[in-house]
Design a protein around this motif. Structure first.
Motif, PDB file in Angstrom:
ATOM      1  N   ARG A   1      30.952  27.284  31.499  1.00 48.98           N
ATOM      2  CA  ARG A   1      30.182  27.647  32.681  1.00 48.98           C
ATOM      3  C   ARG A   1      30.142  29.164  32.821  1.00 48.98           C
ATOM      4  N   LEU A   2      28.985  29.668  33.154  1.00 52.30           N
ATOM      5  CA  LEU A   2      28.818  31.081  33.429  1.00 52.30           C
ATOM      6  C   LEU A   2      29.333  31.357  34.831  1.00 52.30           C
ATOM      7  N   MET A   3      30.117  32.407  34.970  1.00 51.59           N
ATOM      8  CA  MET A   3      30.630  32.809  36.269  1.00 51.59           C
ATOM      9  C   MET A   3      30.236  34.258  36.523  1.00 51.59           C
ATOM     10  N   TYR A   4      29.954  34.567  37.765  1.00 52.20           N
ATOM     11  CA  TYR A   4      29.588  35.918  38.172  1.00 52.20           C
ATOM     12  C   TYR A   4      30.538  36.437  39.232  1.00 52.20           C
ATOM     13  N   ARG A   5      30.712  37.715  39.242  1.00 49.98           N
ATOM     14  CA  ARG A   5      31.367  38.396  40.344  1.00 49.98           C
ATOM     15  C   ARG A   5      30.446  39.533  40.727  1.00 49.98           C
ATOM     16  N   ASN A   6      29.896  39.490  41.915  1.00 45.96           N
ATOM     17  CA  ASN A   6      28.963  40.501  42.373  1.00 45.96           C
ATOM     18  C   ASN A   6      29.743  41.636  43.022  1.00 45.96           C
ATOM     19  N   HIS A   7      29.687  42.808  42.430  1.00 49.39           N
ATOM     20  CA  HIS A   7      30.462  43.955  42.898  1.00 49.39           C
ATOM     21  C   HIS A   7      30.138  44.310  44.347  1.00 49.39           C
ATOM     22  N   GLN A   8      28.863  44.368  44.707  1.00 48.88           N
ATOM     23  CA  GLN A   8      28.496  44.771  46.066  1.00 48.88           C
ATOM     24  C   GLN A   8      29.040  43.796  47.103  1.00 48.88           C
ATOM     25  N   PHE A   9      29.025  42.512  46.792  1.00 52.43           N
ATOM     26  CA  PHE A   9      29.486  41.508  47.742  1.00 52.43           C
ATOM     27  C   PHE A   9      30.996  41.562  47.931  1.00 52.43           C
ATOM     28  N   TYR A  10      31.729  41.764  46.847  1.00 53.63           N
ATOM     29  CA  TYR A  10      33.183  41.691  46.915  1.00 53.63           C
ATOM     30  C   TYR A  10      33.879  43.041  47.064  1.00 53.63           C
ATOM     31  N   ALA A  11      33.166  44.115  46.934  1.00 58.60           N
ATOM     32  CA  ALA A  11      33.798  45.443  47.009  1.00 58.60           C
ATOM     33  C   ALA A  11      34.545  45.598  48.325  1.00 58.60           C
ATOM     34  N   GLY A  12      35.839  45.780  48.199  1.00 55.77           N
ATOM     35  CA  GLY A  12      36.663  46.040  49.381  1.00 55.77           C
ATOM     36  C   GLY A  12      37.131  44.808  50.115  1.00 55.77           C
ATOM     37  N   THR A  13      36.651  43.615  49.743  1.00 53.32           N
ATOM     38  CA  THR A  13      37.056  42.429  50.504  1.00 53.32           C
ATOM     39  C   THR A  13      38.190  41.654  49.857  1.00 53.32           C
ATOM     40  N   HIS A  14      38.447  41.861  48.592  1.00 47.58           N
ATOM     41  CA  HIS A  14      39.508  41.129  47.893  1.00 47.58           C
ATOM     42  C   HIS A  14      40.433  42.117  47.178  1.00 47.58           C
ATOM     43  N   GLN A  15      41.216  42.812  47.957  1.00 47.11           N
ATOM     44  CA  GLN A  15      42.124  43.800  47.380  1.00 47.11           C
ATOM     45  C   GLN A  15      43.503  43.196  47.227  1.00 47.11           C
ATOM     46  N   GLN A  16      44.223  43.675  46.235  1.00 48.56           N
ATOM     47  CA  GLN A  16      45.590  43.202  45.983  1.00 48.56           C
ATOM     48  C   GLN A  16      46.539  43.760  47.011  1.00 48.56           C
TER      49      GLN A  16
END
Length: 145
Positions: A130-145
């Motif tokens: 399966r192809l998976m995507y991670r959209n940088h603009q959507f996730y930037a700053g919302t999933h930080q370690q």
């Protein structure tokens, strides 16, 4: 139609490419600065130019030159479509000497383009992958370690 295959773009041809991108739903937001950066990071560039050195077709490849290569941005100038130029681009990629020993070449396409690419042995049958995507603009700053 007379055309020539090129491996590098002039500044005028980069402007031509930006115009090609502006006419497509998937690339209309691309900027000159980003396209220049993208070209510099692409491993293989295949351009088609007419007798006036104007870019009429383009694609690019990212690869490790051993196991994987992925074709991106297969595009032909709207006024030059239905002339077999898309096929010339794909022929140039699959027969490229630097890709001759690459184990697998992949690409992304719309469902209606599957029959076009099947002529070169591409298949949409990828089993359970399966192809998976991670959209940088959507996730930037919302999933930080």
């Amino acid at each position: 139609m007379t055309y020539q295959i090129i491996a590098n773009l002039t500044e005028n041809q980069i402007s031509d490419l930006l115009e090609l991108y502006k006419s497509e739903f998937w690339s209309y937001k691309r900027t000159h600065e980003d396209v220049v950066k993208m070209l510099a990071a692409s491993d293989i560039i295949v351009g088609l130019v007419d007798e006036n050195e104007q870019l009429i077709g383009f694609t690019r490849v990212l690869t490790d030159f051993v196991y994987r290569a992925t074709i991106y941005d297969v595009i032909v100038k709207p006024t030059h479509r239905k002339m077999g130029l898309g096929a010339k681009l794909i022929d140039a990629v699959v027969n490229h000497p630097e890709l001759a020993s690459v184990e697998q070449i992949a690409l992304y396409c719309l469902p209606e383009m599957i029959p076009f690419y099947e002529r070169w042995g591409f298949s949409a049958n990828v089993g359970e992958i399966r192809l998976m995507y991670r959209n940088h603009q959507f996730y930037a700053g919302t999933h930080q370690q």
